[in-house]
Write a protein that holds these residues in place. Structure first.
Motif, short mmCIF file in Angstrom:
data_model
loop_
_atom_site.label_atom_id
_atom_site.label_comp_id
_atom_site.label_asym_id
_atom_site.label_seq_id
_atom_site.Cartn_x
_atom_site.Cartn_y
_atom_site.Cartn_z
N TYR A 32 0.74 -1.04 0.09
CA TYR A 32 -0.01 0.08 -0.02
C TYR A 32 0.92 1.15 -0.01
CZ TYR A 32 -2.85 3.70 2.03
OH TYR A 32 -3.48 4.79 2.10
N ALA A 36 0.87 4.09 -3.18
CA ALA A 36 0.66 5.54 -2.83
C ALA A 36 1.60 6.27 -3.33
CB ALA A 36 0.38 5.48 -1.24
N SER A 39 1.62 6.36 -6.96
CA SER A 39 0.51 7.44 -7.59
C SER A 39 0.71 8.79 -7.43
CB SER A 39 -0.70 6.78 -6.71
OG SER A 39 -0.90 5.60 -6.85
N PHE A 41 1.98 10.31 -4.45
CA PHE A 41 1.94 11.11 -3.22
C PHE A 41 3.08 10.88 -2.61
CE2 PHE A 41 -2.65 9.77 -4.31
CZ PHE A 41 -2.88 11.11 -4.47
N PRO A 46 0.17 8.25 2.74
CA PRO A 46 -0.54 6.99 2.95
C PRO A 46 -0.07 6.81 4.75
CG PRO A 46 1.65 7.00 1.86
CD PRO A 46 1.17 8.34 1.76
N GLU A 59 -8.41 2.20 1.90
CA GLU A 59 -7.35 3.22 2.09
C GLU A 59 -6.93 3.09 0.30
OE1 GLU A 59 -4.20 2.66 4.92
OE2 GLU A 59 -5.95 2.25 6.35
N VAL A 63 -6.75 6.23 -2.21
CA VAL A 63 -5.55 6.46 -3.10
C VAL A 63 -6.28 7.04 -4.55
CG1 VAL A 63 -3.46 5.84 -4.37
CG2 VAL A 63 -3.84 5.81 -1.92
N ASP A 167 -0.46 -0.48 -9.35
CA ASP A 167 -1.68 -0.41 -9.06
C ASP A 167 -2.78 -1.53 -8.98
OD1 ASP A 167 -1.39 -0.02 -11.50
OD2 ASP A 167 -3.00 1.39 -11.92
#
Lengths: 236, 108
Positions: A32, A36, A39, A41, A46, A59, A63, A167
């Motif tokens: 995770y 994140a 992606s 971030f 996260p 969660e 995202v 992802d």
């Protein structure tokens, strides 16, 4: 002093029960965290979500919601639907969490799938304080999740290979949970209502606007076909 | 999204989570039976919701153009196959994701 001793003893007896979760949450939390970061971030996004939301499926979805347009109503409704199963954990834990004083606030806050699976079934050993025991099961599990996420979020910034396609972890996670559900039941009405309802609404409303119609459609169909579905469940 | 909108989004997710976890303790006093309809939804919703989430994950795949969603379909087949074979959630997720990454990076 007596309270402190009871707490430490409960922590020591609770820890071994959480070892499978330690393994699972470290790996899942890490994926995770990496996801994140991949992606786009920063480290804190996260990690903050792991503390505030503390619910794995949501969660991951959060995202992708953060990457889309701001849609507070859809976000809230979707979060409610994804997390709705917790209602039934709570119902099952009404008796067990009774009379826990201030600890109950945290116990309820941290009642995730894995914590529920331990706390609803575990036989707390003789002489161990039940409240502290279940408190530490919850706390340890949340620590594992936050630590796993933090490790993943750190690694996500320095991973030397391309993370394109990572992802898919979210898709794979939901496929596996869905498959487990599918294998558990003899009749697949509810599973099919979810998949076909969502697919139909996707075709009708398009990728941006199909979630709220889907959720309404699922509730309507589940209510309309309650009798045959319940009959099917009784046969299991 | 602005930073405020992001904070609101995460806060709403947190609020929804807390609500679903706390509501039973606020509504139902122990010893009183839970309404039958609520019990039914508790059993019926999960499979439907996770089916919906699988579709949600695939919402941007175009099956008619481009690669026709082949990487996704193959990777889902790998995930399902691994899971039917070993029943190890982490292995199935990791294997399916690795398969997808290889497919989109090297093949398609």
């Amino acid at each position: 002093m007596k309270e402190k001793g009871a707490a430490i003893w409960a922590l020591r007896t609770a820890f071994p029960h959480t070892l499978p979760i330690l393994a699972g949450f470290t790996v899942l939390g890490m994926s995770y965290g990496v996801y994140a970061r991949a992606s786009g971030f920063s480290f804190w996004v996260p990690v903050c979500m792991a503390v505030v939301i503390f619910g794995g499926s949501l969660e991951f979805v959060a995202v992708s919601m953060l990457l889309g347009a701001f849609a507070p109503v859809q976000t809230f409704l979707m979060a409610l639907m994804i997390q709705a199963r917790h209602l039934f954990y709570g119902i099952s834990m009404l008796e067990r969490y009774k009379g826990m004083g201030w600890k109950k606030v945290y116990l309820v806050y941290a009642l995730c799938d894995e914590t529920f699976s331990i706390n609803c079934s575990v036989q707390v050993p003789e002489g161990v304080d039940k409240g502290w025991f279940m408190f530490f099961v919850s706390l340890l599990n949340q620590c594992y999740w936050i630590c796993g996420t933090a490790i993943g979020a750190l690694l996500g910034g320095v991973i030397p290979f391309s993370t394109e396609g990572l992802d898919f972890a979210m898709t794979a996670l939901f496929v596996v949970i869905f498959l487990d559900r599918w294998l558990q039941e003899k009749k697949h009405w509810t599973a099919l209502i979810g998949v076909l309802g969502a697919a139909g609404c996707l075709l009708a409303f398009g990728a941006e606007d199909f979630m709220i119609p889907t959720m309404a459609c699922i509730l309507v169909l589940l209510t309309a076909f309650r009798r045959p579905i319940e009959r099917g469940m009784e046969q299991e | 999204m602005t930073i405020t909108q992001r904070i609101v989004t995460v806060a709403l997710c947190g609020l929804a989570t807390v609500l679903t976890r706390a509501l039973p303790f606020l509504i139902f006093t122990p010893g009183r039976p839970t309404p039958k309809y609520v019990q039914y939804l508790g059993k019926a919703l999960p499979a439907a919701i996770f089916g919906m989430l699988v579709v949600y994950c695939l919402k941007d795949v175009s099956f008619l153009t481009g690669d026709h969603g082949l990487p996704q379909m193959i990777a889902i087949a790998v995930t399902v196959g691994l899971h039917l074979w070993k029943k190890q959630m982490l292995l199935s997720v990791a294997g399916g994701t690795a398969a997808y990454m290889l497919l989109v990076q090297l093949v398609f």
